[in-house]
Design an enzyme around this catalytic site. Structure first.
Site, PDB file in Angstrom:
ATOM      1  N   HIS A 260       0.827  -1.224   0.000  1.00 32.29           N
ATOM      2  CA  HIS A 260       0.000   0.000   0.000  1.00 32.29           C
ATOM      3  C   HIS A 260       0.860   1.272   0.000  1.00 32.29           C
ATOM      4  O   HIS A 260       0.505   2.267   0.627  1.00 32.29           O
ATOM      5  CB  HIS A 260      -0.955   0.025   1.197  1.00 32.29           C
ATOM      6  CG  HIS A 260      -1.948  -1.092   1.212  1.00 32.29           C
ATOM      7  ND1 HIS A 260      -3.244  -0.954   0.769  1.00 32.29           N
ATOM      8  CD2 HIS A 260      -1.841  -2.388   1.603  1.00 32.29           C
ATOM      9  CE1 HIS A 260      -3.885  -2.102   0.907  1.00 32.29           C
ATOM     10  NE2 HIS A 260      -3.058  -2.993   1.400  1.00 32.29           N
TER      11      HIS A 260
ATOM     12  N   ASN B  58     -10.190  -2.947   2.563  1.00 32.03           N
ATOM     13  CA  ASN B  58      -9.917  -2.924   1.131  1.00 32.03           C
ATOM     14  C   ASN B  58     -11.210  -2.698   0.360  1.00 32.03           C
ATOM     15  O   ASN B  58     -12.290  -2.688   0.959  1.00 32.03           O
ATOM     16  CB  ASN B  58      -9.313  -4.270   0.693  1.00 32.03           C
ATOM     17  CG  ASN B  58      -7.811  -4.354   0.939  1.00 32.03           C
ATOM     18  OD1 ASN B  58      -7.168  -3.364   1.251  1.00 32.03           O
ATOM     19  ND2 ASN B  58      -7.265  -5.544   0.792  1.00 32.03           N
TER      20      ASN B  58
ATOM     21  N   TYR C 107       1.134  -4.406  12.204  1.00 29.29           N
ATOM     22  CA  TYR C 107       1.097  -2.993  11.825  1.00 29.29           C
ATOM     23  C   TYR C 107       1.893  -2.119  12.797  1.00 29.29           C
ATOM     24  O   TYR C 107       2.696  -1.287  12.375  1.00 29.29           O
ATOM     25  CB  TYR C 107      -0.356  -2.500  11.700  1.00 29.29           C
ATOM     26  CG  TYR C 107      -1.035  -3.038  10.459  1.00 29.29           C
ATOM     27  CD1 TYR C 107      -1.343  -4.387  10.339  1.00 29.29           C
ATOM     28  CD2 TYR C 107      -1.362  -2.214   9.399  1.00 29.29           C
ATOM     29  CE1 TYR C 107      -1.954  -4.893   9.203  1.00 29.29           C
ATOM     30  CE2 TYR C 107      -1.984  -2.708   8.253  1.00 29.29           C
ATOM     31  CZ  TYR C 107      -2.280  -4.046   8.167  1.00 29.29           C
ATOM     32  OH  TYR C 107      -2.871  -4.543   7.042  1.00 29.29           O
TER      33      TYR C 107
HETATM   34  C1  HEM Z   1      -1.512 -10.845   8.173  1.00 30.66           C
HETATM   35  C2  HEM Z   1      -1.893 -10.221   7.108  1.00 30.66           C
HETATM   36  C3  HEM Z   1      -1.447  -8.828   6.824  1.00 30.66           C
HETATM   37  C4  HEM Z   1      -0.281  -8.226   7.142  1.00 30.66           C
HETATM   38  C5  HEM Z   1       0.896  -8.834   7.869  1.00 30.66           C
HETATM   39  C6  HEM Z   1      -0.352  -6.876   6.645  1.00 30.66           C
HETATM   40  C7  HEM Z   1       0.655  -5.969   6.748  1.00 30.66           C
HETATM   41  C8  HEM Z   1       0.599  -4.684   6.309  1.00 30.66           C
HETATM   42  C9  HEM Z   1       1.668  -3.739   6.402  1.00 30.66           C
HETATM   43  C10 HEM Z   1       3.039  -4.046   6.977  1.00 30.66           C
HETATM   44  C11 HEM Z   1       1.235  -2.580   5.884  1.00 30.66           C
HETATM   45  C12 HEM Z   1       2.008  -1.296   5.754  1.00 30.66           C
HETATM   46  C13 HEM Z   1       1.631  -0.400   6.870  1.00 30.66           C
HETATM   47  C14 HEM Z   1       2.433   0.859   6.887  1.00 30.66           C
HETATM   48  O1  HEM Z   1       3.651   0.801   6.646  1.00 30.66           O
HETATM   49  O2  HEM Z   1       1.851   1.920   7.205  1.00 30.66           O
HETATM   50  C15 HEM Z   1      -0.119  -2.773   5.501  1.00 30.66           C
HETATM   51  C16 HEM Z   1      -0.908  -1.795   4.983  1.00 30.66           C
HETATM   52  C17 HEM Z   1      -2.222  -1.990   4.699  1.00 30.66           C
HETATM   53  N1  HEM Z   1      -2.919  -3.166   4.778  1.00 30.66           N
HETATM   54 FE1  HEM Z   1      -2.258  -4.905   5.418  1.00 30.66          FE
HETATM   55  N2  HEM Z   1      -1.552  -6.681   6.050  1.00 30.66           N
HETATM   56  C18 HEM Z   1      -2.248  -7.850   6.131  1.00 30.66           C
HETATM   57  C19 HEM Z   1      -3.472  -8.100   5.647  1.00 30.66           C
HETATM   58  C20 HEM Z   1      -4.293  -7.148   5.164  1.00 30.66           C
HETATM   59  C21 HEM Z   1      -5.656  -7.367   4.797  1.00 30.66           C
HETATM   60  C22 HEM Z   1      -6.412  -8.696   4.889  1.00 30.66           C
HETATM   61  C23 HEM Z   1      -6.134  -6.164   4.398  1.00 30.66           C
HETATM   62  C24 HEM Z   1      -7.511  -5.862   3.944  1.00 30.66           C
HETATM   63  C25 HEM Z   1      -8.433  -5.735   4.822  1.00 30.66           C
HETATM   64  C26 HEM Z   1      -5.092  -5.178   4.532  1.00 30.66           C
HETATM   65  C27 HEM Z   1      -5.224  -3.835   4.277  1.00 30.66           C
HETATM   66  C28 HEM Z   1      -4.208  -2.925   4.384  1.00 30.66           C
HETATM   67  C29 HEM Z   1      -4.335  -1.521   4.056  1.00 30.66           C
HETATM   68  C30 HEM Z   1      -5.592  -0.808   3.568  1.00 30.66           C
HETATM   69  C31 HEM Z   1      -3.099  -0.946   4.251  1.00 30.66           C
HETATM   70  C32 HEM Z   1      -2.711   0.506   3.979  1.00 30.66           C
HETATM   71  C33 HEM Z   1      -2.922   1.378   5.187  1.00 30.66           C
HETATM   72  C34 HEM Z   1      -2.555   2.799   4.826  1.00 30.66           C
HETATM   73  O3  HEM Z   1      -3.257   3.383   3.989  1.00 30.66           O
HETATM   74  O4  HEM Z   1      -1.571   3.317   5.374  1.00 30.66           O
HETATM   75  N3  HEM Z   1      -3.980  -5.820   4.992  1.00 30.66           N
HETATM   76  N4  HEM Z   1      -0.494  -4.067   5.742  1.00 30.66           N
END
Ligand code: HEM
Length: 487
Positions: free
Chosen positions: A64, A137, A347
């Site tokens: 993202h 999402n 996160y």
């Molecule tokens: C265990 C599963 C998951 C892990 C380990 C994970 C990990 C991460 C990480 C490390 C980031 C970056 C955050 C940052 O640097 O600010 C991120 C962002 C994000 N993840 Fe996940 N994620 C997972 C599953 C999901 C799922 C299932 C969704 C959907 C619901 C999702 C939606 C998002 C969104 C929308 C962001 C962006 C947030 C922003 O706009 O700053 N993630 N995720």
């Protein structure tokens, strides 16, 4: 000078200074020996300027990375105080400030916003009882049901580590081990795989949370955002055109709409399931590869989200914006959803890497309600404190525990195990979804599969696995595969 051209209020002199406040009398020429040089290392301002410039970037988000944010409010429109004791949902009319970040998932911070990719829809509610982050999402499901496979999913979708090119053979090789990914592919390869922009897309909380009322009664809950201006998508051909002329078209659309007073709005709905009835379903409601059918679990309206203010600064309100699905408020709690459980850890961990241990002190991430504890110090502690007691409890300090609030009281017992989620049921929902479409939409969906499976590096074995999966989704697929099988 107009107000918006002035530096922020911390900088209250009309004269240029160093960061330490000393006057800068010449920012146009370096300090040299004689008019032609060499340049002197003692030009402190020059060195400070460059030392800062070369550190202007922080690590981009691992996923993202590309995103746009905006501010606004959430307003309750329907009373659900019988379902949750969440303060910000206490009555119709209650408004809570929010910041929202939309994003693409896979590619870099400067990548085009027209690629086929899920879109992030992350909302930070600054409630009176702390921040609630709903980090979702534009698809209601995810590719894998156990978080332990999340890094592999992302690696497979990210560019090839050798060539740095995204390639379908890698995606479909890995996902051929995950028949549960079919439900997310039924969104990914559908028209909604390329939303027109961020204003015309749905949002889903995806994970299952718990609503807890004041007596402690619990319901599983999923959250859904519906745009009031409808869902719109780009065709593959339109995406090429739009992306070819403006690789930031969705960011621009959001910014321009808000600047013009055309404020984007979404309605929030919930679906609920009584945990006492979960065994009666033919799927596990905590399985993130399943959506909850709306004919069985109807959408219940809750409120509306309005984005009416653009951010003032991209770095401080987008790059430094940090979400965490672990941030919940009284009245909303986690479930045993395996993906959510790991996200609660991942996160905060990544934010400490990306922004440092005090990331929650940054203005965009800090709660807007009074807050207090003894977690501070470390890199970039800029909180002013003058207390002499930084431990708890103390007879010199009157801080006390907050009032207890209800959380789920179910009993957790079991032996240590590594298991798949039972009731896999991988093919029914993607099949129902496919059959609900008009023939032209079905055809576009299939042609995207055919295109992906035509990657020259996809082996006969991988292609056969997908053909077998897709014919289990719908026997209608069969006629499409003959040309591919003979390749
Ligand atoms: C265990 C599963 C998951 C892990 C380990 C994970 C990990 C991460 C990480 C490390 C980031 C970056 C955050 C940052 O640097 O600010 C991120 C962002 C994000 N993840 Fe996940 N994620 C997972 C599953 C999901 C799922 C299932 C969704 C959907 C619901 C999702 C939606 C998002 C969104 C929308 C962001 C962006 C947030 C922003 O706009 O700053 N993630 N995720």
């Amino acid at each position: 000078m107009r107000r918006e051209h002035l530096p922020s209020s911390a900088y209250n002199t009309p004269f240029m200074t160093t960061n330490a406040g000393a006057p800068v009398w010449n920012d146009n020429n370096s300090l040299t020996v004689g008019p032609r040089g060499p340049v002197l290392l003692e030009d402190y301002h020059l060195i400070e300027k460059f030392a800062h410039f070369t550190r202007e970037r922080i690590p981009e988000r691992i996923v993202h990375a590309r995103g746009a944010s905006a501010k606004g409010f959430f307003e309750v429109t329907h009373d659900i105080s019988h379902l949750t004791c969440a303060d910000f949902l206490r009555a119709p009319g209650v408004q809570t400030p929010v910041i929202v970040r939309f994003s693409t998932v896979i590619h870099e911070r400067g990548s085009p916003e027209t690629l086929r990719d899920p879109r992030g829809f992350a909302v930070k509610f600054y409630t009176r009882e702390g921040n609630f982050d709903l980090v979702g999402n534009n698809f209601p499901v995810f590719f894998t049901r156990d978080a332990i496979k999340f890094p592999d999913v992302i690696h497979a979708f990210k560019p090839n580590p050798k060539s740095h090119i995204q390639e379908y053979w890698r995606i479909l090789d890995f996902c051929s081990y995950l028949p549960e990914s079919l439900s997310t592919f039924s969104w990914f390869f559908d028209d909604v795989g390329i939303p027109t922009d961020y204003r015309h897309m749905e949002g889903f909380g995806v994970q299952t949370y718990t609503l807890v009322d004041k007596t402690g009664k619990c319901l599983y809950v999923k959250f859904h955002w519906k745009p009031t201006c409808g869902v719109k998508c780009l065709t593959d051909e339109e995406a090429v055109q739009v992306g070819g002329t403006n690789h930031s078209h969705a960011t621009k659309d959001l910014y321009d709409s808000i600047a013009a007073g055309n404020f984007p709005e979404w309605k929030l709905y919930i679906q609920t399931i009584d945990p006492a009835h979960e065994d009666q379903l033919d799927f596990d409601p905590l399985d993130v590869t399943k959506w909850w059918p709306e004919d069985i679990f109807p959408l219940q309206p809750v409120g509306r989200l309005v984005l009416n203010k653009n951010i003032d600064n991209f770095f401080t309100e987008n790059e430094m914006l940090a979400f965490n699905p672990g941030l919940v408020v009284p009245g909303i709690y986690y479930t045993n959803d395996k993906m959510l459980q790991t996200r609660i850890f991942a996160y905060g961990d990544t934010q400490r890497h990306r922004l440092g241990p005090n990331y929650l002190m940054l203005p965009v991430n800090a709660p807007k309600c009074p807050h207090r504890n003894n977690h501070y110090d470390g890199f970039m502690n800029f909180m002013h404190r003058d207390e002499e007691v930084d431990y708890f409890p103390s007879r010199y300090d009157n801080v006390r525990h907050a009032e207890r609030y209800p959380i789920p009281s179910d009993i957790c017992v079991g032996k240590r195990e590594k298991c798949v989620i039972e009731k896999e049921n991988n093919f029914k929902q993607p099949g129902d979804r496919y059959r609900s479409w008009a023939p032209d939409r079905q055809e576009r969906y299939i042609s995207r599969w055919v295109n992906a499976l035509s990657d020259p590096r996809i082996t006969y074995e991988i292609r056969s696995i997908w053909i077998s999966y897709l014919t289990q989704v719908s026997s209608l697929f069969f006629k499409w595969w003959q040309p591919l099988q003979s390749n």
